[in-house]
Design a protein around this motif. Structure first.
Motif, mmCIF file in Angstrom:
data_model
loop_
_atom_site.group_PDB
_atom_site.id
_atom_site.type_symbol
_atom_site.label_atom_id
_atom_site.label_comp_id
_atom_site.label_asym_id
_atom_site.label_seq_id
_atom_site.Cartn_x
_atom_site.Cartn_y
_atom_site.Cartn_z
ATOM 1 N N ASP A 52 0.859 -1.179 0.000
ATOM 2 C CA ASP A 52 0.000 0.000 0.000
ATOM 3 C C ASP A 52 0.898 1.233 0.000
ATOM 4 N N ILE A 53 0.645 2.141 -0.948
ATOM 5 C CA ILE A 53 1.487 3.312 -1.124
ATOM 6 C C ILE A 53 0.617 4.560 -1.100
ATOM 7 N N ALA A 54 0.989 5.524 -0.264
ATOM 8 C CA ALA A 54 0.340 6.834 -0.246
ATOM 9 C C ALA A 54 1.339 7.822 -0.838
ATOM 10 N N LEU A 55 0.972 8.433 -1.941
ATOM 11 C CA LEU A 55 1.844 9.371 -2.645
ATOM 12 C C LEU A 55 1.267 10.775 -2.581
ATOM 13 N N THR A 56 2.074 11.734 -2.167
ATOM 14 C CA THR A 56 1.707 13.138 -2.286
ATOM 15 C C THR A 56 2.526 13.673 -3.447
ATOM 16 N N LEU A 57 1.834 14.131 -4.470
ATOM 17 C CA LEU A 57 2.467 14.545 -5.716
ATOM 18 C C LEU A 57 2.209 16.011 -5.992
ATOM 19 N N GLU A 58 3.148 16.640 -6.676
ATOM 20 C CA GLU A 58 2.988 18.013 -7.134
ATOM 21 C C GLU A 58 3.176 18.035 -8.640
ATOM 22 N N GLY A 59 2.341 18.786 -9.313
ATOM 23 C CA GLY A 59 2.454 18.896 -10.760
ATOM 24 C C GLY A 59 1.296 19.657 -11.351
ATOM 25 N N THR A 60 1.486 20.153 -12.540
ATOM 26 C CA THR A 60 0.451 20.957 -13.189
ATOM 27 C C THR A 60 -0.340 20.183 -14.233
ATOM 28 N N ARG A 61 0.071 18.972 -14.534
ATOM 29 C CA ARG A 61 -0.644 18.160 -15.512
ATOM 30 C C ARG A 61 -1.897 17.540 -14.882
ATOM 31 N N PRO A 62 -2.845 17.089 -15.706
ATOM 32 C CA PRO A 62 -4.065 16.467 -15.179
ATOM 33 C C PRO A 62 -3.749 15.160 -14.435
ATOM 34 N N ILE A 63 -4.223 15.045 -13.213
ATOM 35 C CA ILE A 63 -3.958 13.863 -12.392
ATOM 36 C C ILE A 63 -4.654 12.626 -12.962
ATOM 37 N N ALA A 64 -5.752 12.814 -13.674
ATOM 38 C CA ALA A 64 -6.472 11.678 -14.265
ATOM 39 C C ALA A 64 -5.601 10.932 -15.271
ATOM 40 N N MET A 65 -4.742 11.658 -15.977
ATOM 41 C CA MET A 65 -3.829 11.015 -16.938
ATOM 42 C C MET A 65 -2.859 10.093 -16.202
ATOM 43 N N LEU A 66 -2.341 10.558 -15.075
ATOM 44 C CA LEU A 66 -1.418 9.741 -14.292
ATOM 45 C C LEU A 66 -2.142 8.516 -13.735
ATOM 46 N N GLN A 67 -3.334 8.705 -13.187
ATOM 47 C CA GLN A 67 -4.111 7.579 -12.662
ATOM 48 C C GLN A 67 -4.306 6.518 -13.747
ATOM 49 N N SER A 68 -4.666 6.948 -14.932
ATOM 50 C CA SER A 68 -4.897 6.030 -16.040
ATOM 51 C C SER A 68 -3.630 5.243 -16.377
ATOM 52 N N GLN A 69 -2.493 5.914 -16.403
ATOM 53 C CA GLN A 69 -1.232 5.240 -16.714
ATOM 54 C C GLN A 69 -0.826 4.263 -15.619
ATOM 55 N N LEU A 70 -1.028 4.634 -14.358
ATOM 56 C CA LEU A 70 -0.681 3.739 -13.251
ATOM 57 C C LEU A 70 -1.548 2.484 -13.270
ATOM 58 N N GLU A 71 -2.824 2.645 -13.599
ATOM 59 C CA GLU A 71 -3.733 1.501 -13.644
ATOM 60 C C GLU A 71 -3.337 0.495 -14.721
ATOM 61 N N LYS A 72 -2.567 0.922 -15.714
ATOM 62 C CA LYS A 72 -2.129 0.033 -16.785
ATOM 63 C C LYS A 72 -0.953 -0.850 -16.370
ATOM 64 N N LEU A 73 -0.267 -0.496 -15.280
ATOM 65 C CA LEU A 73 0.841 -1.331 -14.817
ATOM 66 C C LEU A 73 0.291 -2.658 -14.319
ATOM 67 N N HIS A 74 0.897 -3.770 -14.720
ATOM 68 C CA HIS A 74 0.353 -5.087 -14.387
ATOM 69 C C HIS A 74 0.404 -5.392 -12.885
ATOM 70 N N THR A 75 1.238 -4.696 -12.142
ATOM 71 C CA THR A 75 1.335 -4.940 -10.696
ATOM 72 C C THR A 75 0.351 -4.099 -9.885
ATOM 73 N N VAL A 76 -0.296 -3.127 -10.512
ATOM 74 C CA VAL A 76 -1.216 -2.233 -9.792
ATOM 75 C C VAL A 76 -2.586 -2.889 -9.663
ATOM 76 N N VAL A 77 -3.065 -2.975 -8.426
ATOM 77 C CA VAL A 77 -4.378 -3.537 -8.139
ATOM 78 C C VAL A 77 -5.440 -2.435 -8.188
ATOM 79 N N GLU A 78 -5.144 -1.286 -7.548
ATOM 80 C CA GLU A 78 -6.063 -0.150 -7.592
ATOM 81 C C GLU A 78 -5.342 1.154 -7.307
ATOM 82 N N VAL A 79 -5.907 2.244 -7.838
ATOM 83 C CA VAL A 79 -5.376 3.592 -7.628
ATOM 84 C C VAL A 79 -6.560 4.493 -7.325
#
Length: 92
Positions: A52-79
């Motif tokens: 279980d990982i809690a990430l605090t991130l900073e950035g100006t790009r849309p967070i939904a794009m990052l969520q979508s990319q993380l969900e594509k990793l085969h080891t990710v169960v949920e984001v």
């Protein structure tokens, strides 16, 4: 002496559950970096066969794009996005 400029840097807290695998955490960090976010804080906890990982991130790009990319990793169960806020940063 250079003038300082205040800019607003959005901050997000993502909770991620991953399967425990040798390079899973490294891949997660790589995707975060490539998608243009900076990790301000990371808390990792082993929970049986998962991490279980809690990430605090900073950035100006849309967070939904990052969520979508993380969900594509085969080891990710949920984001999940648990918080979004604005943070004031000072640049020199």
């Amino acid at each position: 002496m250079t003038p300082q400029t205040d800019i607003s840097m959005p901050s997000y807290t993502l909770n991620c559950r991953m399967s425990q695998e040798a390079a899973a955490l490294e891949r997660l960090c790589q995707v975060v970096r490539i998608r243009g976010f900076r990790i301000a804080r990371m808390a990792v906890e082993s929970a049986g066969e998962h991490i279980d990982i809690a990430l605090t991130l900073e950035g100006t790009r849309p967070i939904a794009m990052l969520q979508s990319q993380l969900e594509k990793l085969h080891t990710v169960v949920e984001v999940g996005l648990s918080q979004a806020s604005g943070v004031r940063a000072r640049l020199a």
